[in-house]
Motif scaffolding. Sequence first.
Motif, short mmCIF file in Angstrom:
data_model
loop_
_atom_site.label_atom_id
_atom_site.label_comp_id
_atom_site.label_asym_id
_atom_site.label_seq_id
_atom_site.Cartn_x
_atom_site.Cartn_y
_atom_site.Cartn_z
N THR A 198 12.58 -56.47 34.63
CA THR A 198 12.37 -55.19 35.30
C THR A 198 12.29 -54.08 34.27
O THR A 198 12.79 -54.21 33.15
N ALA A 199 11.66 -52.99 34.67
CA ALA A 199 11.54 -51.82 33.80
C ALA A 199 11.95 -50.59 34.60
O ALA A 199 11.36 -50.31 35.64
N SER A 200 12.95 -49.87 34.13
CA SER A 200 13.37 -48.62 34.76
C SER A 200 12.79 -47.48 33.94
O SER A 200 13.23 -47.23 32.81
N VAL A 201 11.79 -46.82 34.50
CA VAL A 201 11.09 -45.77 33.75
C VAL A 201 10.84 -44.55 34.63
O VAL A 201 10.78 -44.65 35.85
N SER A 202 10.67 -43.42 33.97
CA SER A 202 10.32 -42.19 34.67
C SER A 202 8.81 -41.98 34.60
O SER A 202 8.13 -42.53 33.72
N ASN A 203 8.31 -41.19 35.52
CA ASN A 203 6.89 -40.83 35.46
C ASN A 203 6.59 -40.09 34.16
O ASN A 203 5.52 -40.25 33.59
N SER A 204 7.55 -39.31 33.69
CA SER A 204 7.39 -38.57 32.45
C SER A 204 7.16 -39.51 31.27
O SER A 204 6.33 -39.24 30.39
N TYR A 205 7.90 -40.62 31.24
CA TYR A 205 7.73 -41.59 30.15
C TYR A 205 6.33 -42.20 30.19
O TYR A 205 5.67 -42.32 29.15
N ILE A 206 5.87 -42.59 31.37
CA ILE A 206 4.52 -43.15 31.50
C ILE A 206 3.49 -42.11 31.06
O ILE A 206 2.55 -42.43 30.33
N MET A 207 3.71 -40.86 31.45
CA MET A 207 2.80 -39.78 31.06
C MET A 207 2.71 -39.66 29.54
O MET A 207 1.62 -39.62 28.97
N GLN A 208 3.87 -39.61 28.89
CA GLN A 208 3.91 -39.42 27.44
C GLN A 208 3.31 -40.60 26.70
O GLN A 208 2.52 -40.42 25.76
N ARG A 209 3.70 -41.82 27.08
CA ARG A 209 3.24 -43.02 26.35
C ARG A 209 1.75 -43.25 26.51
O ARG A 209 1.11 -43.76 25.59
N CYS A 210 1.21 -42.93 27.68
CA CYS A 210 -0.21 -43.21 27.93
C CYS A 210 -1.10 -41.97 27.84
O CYS A 210 -2.31 -42.06 28.03
N GLY A 211 -0.51 -40.82 27.56
CA GLY A 211 -1.28 -39.59 27.42
C GLY A 211 -1.93 -39.15 28.72
O GLY A 211 -3.10 -38.76 28.74
N LEU A 212 -1.17 -39.21 29.81
CA LEU A 212 -1.72 -38.92 31.14
C LEU A 212 -1.08 -37.67 31.74
O LEU A 212 0.02 -37.29 31.36
N SER A 213 -1.76 -37.11 32.72
CA SER A 213 -1.15 -36.04 33.51
C SER A 213 -0.16 -36.67 34.48
O SER A 213 -0.21 -37.89 34.73
N LYS A 214 0.73 -35.87 35.02
CA LYS A 214 1.72 -36.37 35.97
C LYS A 214 1.03 -37.01 37.17
O LYS A 214 1.38 -38.11 37.59
N HIS A 215 0.04 -36.35 37.69
CA HIS A 215 -0.70 -36.84 38.85
C HIS A 215 -1.34 -38.20 38.56
O HIS A 215 -1.23 -39.15 39.36
N THR A 216 -1.98 -38.34 37.41
CA THR A 216 -2.65 -39.59 37.05
C THR A 216 -1.64 -40.71 36.83
O THR A 216 -1.85 -41.85 37.25
N ALA A 217 -0.52 -40.41 36.18
CA ALA A 217 0.51 -41.43 35.95
C ALA A 217 1.06 -41.96 37.27
O ALA A 217 1.17 -43.17 37.46
N ILE A 218 1.37 -41.07 38.19
CA ILE A 218 1.92 -41.46 39.49
C ILE A 218 0.88 -42.26 40.28
O ILE A 218 1.19 -43.32 40.83
N ASP A 219 -0.35 -41.75 40.33
CA ASP A 219 -1.42 -42.43 41.10
C ASP A 219 -1.72 -43.81 40.53
O ASP A 219 -1.92 -44.77 41.28
N THR A 220 -1.76 -43.93 39.22
CA THR A 220 -2.10 -45.20 38.59
C THR A 220 -1.00 -46.24 38.85
O THR A 220 -1.29 -47.39 39.19
N ALA A 221 0.26 -45.85 38.70
CA ALA A 221 1.36 -46.77 38.98
C ALA A 221 1.33 -47.20 40.45
O ALA A 221 1.51 -48.39 40.75
N LEU A 222 1.05 -46.28 41.34
CA LEU A 222 0.96 -46.61 42.76
C LEU A 222 -0.19 -47.57 43.04
O LEU A 222 -0.05 -48.52 43.81
#
Length: 120
Positions: free
Chosen positions: A42-66
Amino acid sequence: MGIVQGNYYIVYDWMVSELRLAGTALHVFALLYGLCEANGGTASVSNSYIMQRCGLSKHTAIDTALELVQGGYLCRNASVGRGNLTVYALGEKAKGAISAPITEEISRSEERFSRNAETD
């Protein structure tokens, strides 16, 4: 979870050839896959971490994970998350793509990487 200098994630060939992922979805999946593998499934991560690591906006990070969850590549359990963390695990579609030959290929790649890192 902040970004640590020297951390990385790997995009494996099977993620493209077997799962048919590309672009943003490929990078978010590779990031979460690596974290799941490193943390017992399992991976416990924040949307902020996904945003930073992948260079994405908050909206794109959330939508892509979903989209990855809805597509069966990942499972999400928000109720287990602490604070602003979301817990992810591999979904059935991803588990089906990770066959024994792929697992062996990953192990061989990691062994080669470790040997090369030791000689540097």
